[in-house]
Design an enzyme around this catalytic site. Structure first.
Site, mmCIF file in Angstrom:
data_model
loop_
_atom_site.group_PDB
_atom_site.id
_atom_site.type_symbol
_atom_site.label_atom_id
_atom_site.label_comp_id
_atom_site.label_asym_id
_atom_site.label_seq_id
_atom_site.Cartn_x
_atom_site.Cartn_y
_atom_site.Cartn_z
ATOM 1 C CG ASP A 29 -6.324 5.178 -3.701
ATOM 2 O OD1 ASP A 29 -6.650 5.271 -2.512
ATOM 3 O OD2 ASP A 29 -6.896 4.415 -4.503
ATOM 4 C CG HIS A 51 -4.081 -5.145 -3.093
ATOM 5 N ND1 HIS A 51 -3.446 -4.421 -2.113
ATOM 6 C CD2 HIS A 51 -4.774 -4.247 -3.848
ATOM 7 C CE1 HIS A 51 -3.732 -3.133 -2.280
ATOM 8 N NE2 HIS A 51 -4.530 -3.006 -3.306
ATOM 9 C CG ASP A 78 -9.444 -1.255 0.714
ATOM 10 O OD1 ASP A 78 -9.447 -0.701 -0.407
ATOM 11 O OD2 ASP A 78 -8.388 -1.533 1.318
#
Length: 338
Positions: free
Chosen positions: A66, A185, A255
């Protein structure tokens, strides 16, 4: 492409341990992902990516990172410059569209210049999420703008810059994370917008870039589409929205499976991801016990998922012959004028 399991794994630190190498040789992940914990120096990263690929006997295996710029930039100064955020590029675009498009392309091309020599060939960029009022700052200034039009055109420029430099992009977080009121998250957000609102706004950048080779799913519940399951584990969202309405037929990766937005143990989460229609699952933190559980529920890449993975491998191209010094000078000038 030799037989691989439909997973992308991280590793624990800056060096690949013999135990990790043996685990990867046994589980045969399709690819790997790097984070800040894996980065000490450029030569060390080049060695790590070589050892990761060697462990599975695939010198062309995808290695992801990322590297967006702004808050999400795994390589940091002094190894590479601190790059601006997506919102900074969007602000330049609003003031001067030509300059904004050029700066976005150059920034991605510079990411590729930084990453390609180190064995990293996939950047999880661009962020195609369109923030809405009430959305959590986990997206925030990572987004290029607050309209689908700006996000779409700058997202395409970012993809093109990466591909010019030998990297492939991953469009994220499909079908859209911009309305989510929580950080996935830590918890599972619920978005209550109507299907019509989502289609007219959130989905548009993903439709515009639906021809790209890879996408990353959103751990977000869209109550109008599936009130029970986040997009990542929703067969309805994957098939009816991502595949049919948006028209994305590339490789769909989840994800991170270790994010707390998902529920159940790791094998349960992994089975749900594949049951929904994702092609590959992503596990990032390098924790061995978690990886073992994910691997236990991960299938071999086969059928349409294998075709999509093969399409990714054939999409890689050699970098163009751009002049790094000239690009950096031009980029600094464009951003200084913003």
């Amino acid at each position: 492409m030799s037989e691989s399991n439909a997973v992308i794994f991280g590793c624990a630190g800056p060096e690949l341990s013999p135990d990790e190498a043996a685990f990867f040789a046994d589980t045969r992940p399709w690819g790997f992902i790097l984070f800040g914990r894996n980065i000490v120096s450029k030569s060390q990263v080049a060695e790590l990516t070589a050892r990761l690929r060697e462990s599975i006997g695939r010198p062309d295996a995808p290695v992801l990172i990322d590297q967006e710029g702004g808050r999400v930039q795994r390589f940091k100064p002094p190894l590479v410059p601190q790059y601006p955020s997506g919102a900074d590029l969007g602000a330049l675009y609003l003031a001067n569209p030509e300059a904004g498009l050029r700066a976005t392309w150059i920034m991605s091309r510079l990411h590729a210049i930084d990453l390609f020599p180190l064995g990293i060939n996939v950047d999880c960029l661009p962020v195609l999420d369109v923030p809405s009022p009430g959305g959590h700052e986990v997206i925030g200034n990572r987004a290029y703008g607050i309209t689908p039009e700006v996000v779409s055109v700058l997202g395409q420029a970012a993809c093109d810059g990466l591909k010019a430099g030998g990297l492939l992009p991953v469009i994220k977080h499909i079908p859209g994370h911009g309305r989510a009121g929580a950080d996935t998250h830590f918890e599972l957000p619920h978005v209550d917008a109507s299907h019509e609102e989502l289609s007219a706004h959130d989905f548009l950048p993903f439709k515009a870039l639906a021809g790209e080779a890879m996408a990353m799913s959103a751990h977000v519940v869209f109550t109008a589409l599936d009130a029970e399951n986040p997009a990542t584990t929703s067969p309805r969202v994957v098939e009816q929205i991502i595949r049919s309405e948006i028209g994305f037929d590339g490789l769909l990766m989840s994800d991170d499976v270790s994010m707390n937005a998902l529920s159940g143990d790791f094998a349960t989460r992994t089975r749900a991801i594949f049951a929904a229609g994702c092609d590959v699952t992503l596990h990032c933190n390098g924790v061995r016990a978690e990886m073992e559980a994910v691997a236990s529920a991960t299938p071999v890449l086969a059928d349409v998922a294998l075709r999509r993975a093969s399409d990714v491998m054939t999409a890689f191209r050699a970098p163009d012959d751009s002049d790094e010094a000239a690009l950096r000078e031009e980029f600094e000038g464009l951003m200084a004028a913003s």
